[in-house]
Design a protein around this motif. Structure first.
Motif, PDB file in Angstrom:
ATOM      1  N   ILE A 298      43.446  43.905  39.981  1.00  0.00           N
ATOM      2  CA  ILE A 298      42.029  43.910  40.334  1.00  0.00           C
ATOM      3  C   ILE A 298      41.220  43.512  39.097  1.00  0.00           C
TER       4      ILE A 298
ATOM      5  N   LEU B 136      42.236  40.757  43.970  1.00  0.00           N
ATOM      6  CA  LEU B 136      40.854  41.170  44.220  1.00  0.00           C
ATOM      7  C   LEU B 136      40.013  40.898  42.970  1.00  0.00           C
TER       8      LEU B 136
ATOM      9  N   LEU C 262      37.960  47.334  49.512  1.00  0.00           N
ATOM     10  CA  LEU C 262      38.361  45.934  49.331  1.00  0.00           C
ATOM     11  C   LEU C 262      39.822  45.859  48.868  1.00  0.00           C
ATOM     12  N   ALA C 263      40.195  46.790  47.980  1.00  0.00           N
ATOM     13  CA  ALA C 263      41.571  46.792  47.461  1.00  0.00           C
ATOM     14  C   ALA C 263      42.551  47.133  48.583  1.00  0.00           C
TER      15      ALA C 263
ATOM     16  N   ARG D 285      43.767  44.553  50.765  1.00  0.00           N
ATOM     17  CA  ARG D 285      44.637  43.518  50.166  1.00  0.00           C
ATOM     18  C   ARG D 285      46.006  44.043  49.757  1.00  0.00           C
TER      19      ARG D 285
END
Ligand code: C5P
Length: 224
Positions: free
Chosen positions: A6, A143, A219-220, A223
């Protein structure tokens, strides 16, 4: 579960490191504050009066610098170690903030730091914050986040942090420093601060800290 990298980039003082640290903890990932690395190099250069224009002196100094992070269980903070010395407090002071953008614009400094950062992320499972993480260090990060906030909000947060450490600094001085660093960081030739096309922008001016952390975790998780 697969691990991802990230990348958190953005303006100075908008809470990238504090956010990245909590995100990393929640995911059981490693947190790397690359700003701390440039700050440590700046401290070394100032202490040893390294002339930024003298390429040989810069190279020689970089060969003497070893940066590491130590997790302090008591404060629950990652502390920056420069050549075996804990420099965490020193590198956060105003005189370092005033010199760091000039040091971090030097090509040889960037090459040395980026190589170390890429090695740290080789096995994935890293949350790294800085200015060029999504663009240069991990262009393939799963990300990428780009954080912003208004100058005033950022300056007030920074003023509070400095006051907690015993350094009283005028709000205008902090605002000027943040704007000058943003300008220098965005306009330098070597890996300038940019929002890459695949980064998700988060403006934290009116966000609660927990909400900005949750946004990134959501968001993480999409993914992973
Ligand atoms: O993140 P922080 O504000 O501590 O970073 C200090 C300075 O280090 C930035 O203003 C920038 O000049 C430099 N920096 C950089 N690239 C990074 C991280 C920080 O040039 N990846």
């Amino acid at each position: 579960m697969r691990k991802i990298n990230i990348a958190i980039d953005g303006l100075s003082g908008c809470g990238k490191s504090s956010t990245a640290k909590v995100v990393a903890k929640a995911l059981h990932y490693k947190f790397i504050d690359t700003g701390a690395m440039y700050r440590a190099v700046t401290l070394y250069f100032l202490q040893n009066k390294v002339d930024l224009m003298d390429e040989d002196a810069v190279e020689a100094a970089l060969n003497q610098i070893y940066i590491d992070f130590l997790f302090n269980k008591e404060s629950q903070k990652n502390e920056t170690i420069l050549n075996k010395q804990n420099v965490e407090n020193e590198i956060r002071k105003m005189y370092i903030s005033e010199n760091v953008s000039a040091v971090s614009a030097v090509k040889a400094v960037r090459i040395a730091m980026v190589a170390q950062q890429q090695a740290m992320g080789e096995e994935k499972g890293v949350v790294m914050d800085g200015r060029d993480i999504g663009s240069v260090v991990f262009p393939d990060a799963e990300l990428k986040v780009f954080m912003t906030a208004s100058t005033e909000v950022r300056a007030k947060r920074r003023q509070k942090e400095l006051a907690e450490k015993g350094e009283q600094v005028d709000l205008n001085e902090i605002m000027k420093n943040l704007e000058s660093r943003d300008f220098q960081d965005s306009t330098r030739e070597e890996s300038p601060l940019v929002k890459v096309a695949d980064a998700v922008e988060i403006d934290t001016s009116n966000l609660k800290f927990e909400d900005q952390v949750q946004k990134i975790l959501d968001l993480a998780n999409d993914r992973i």
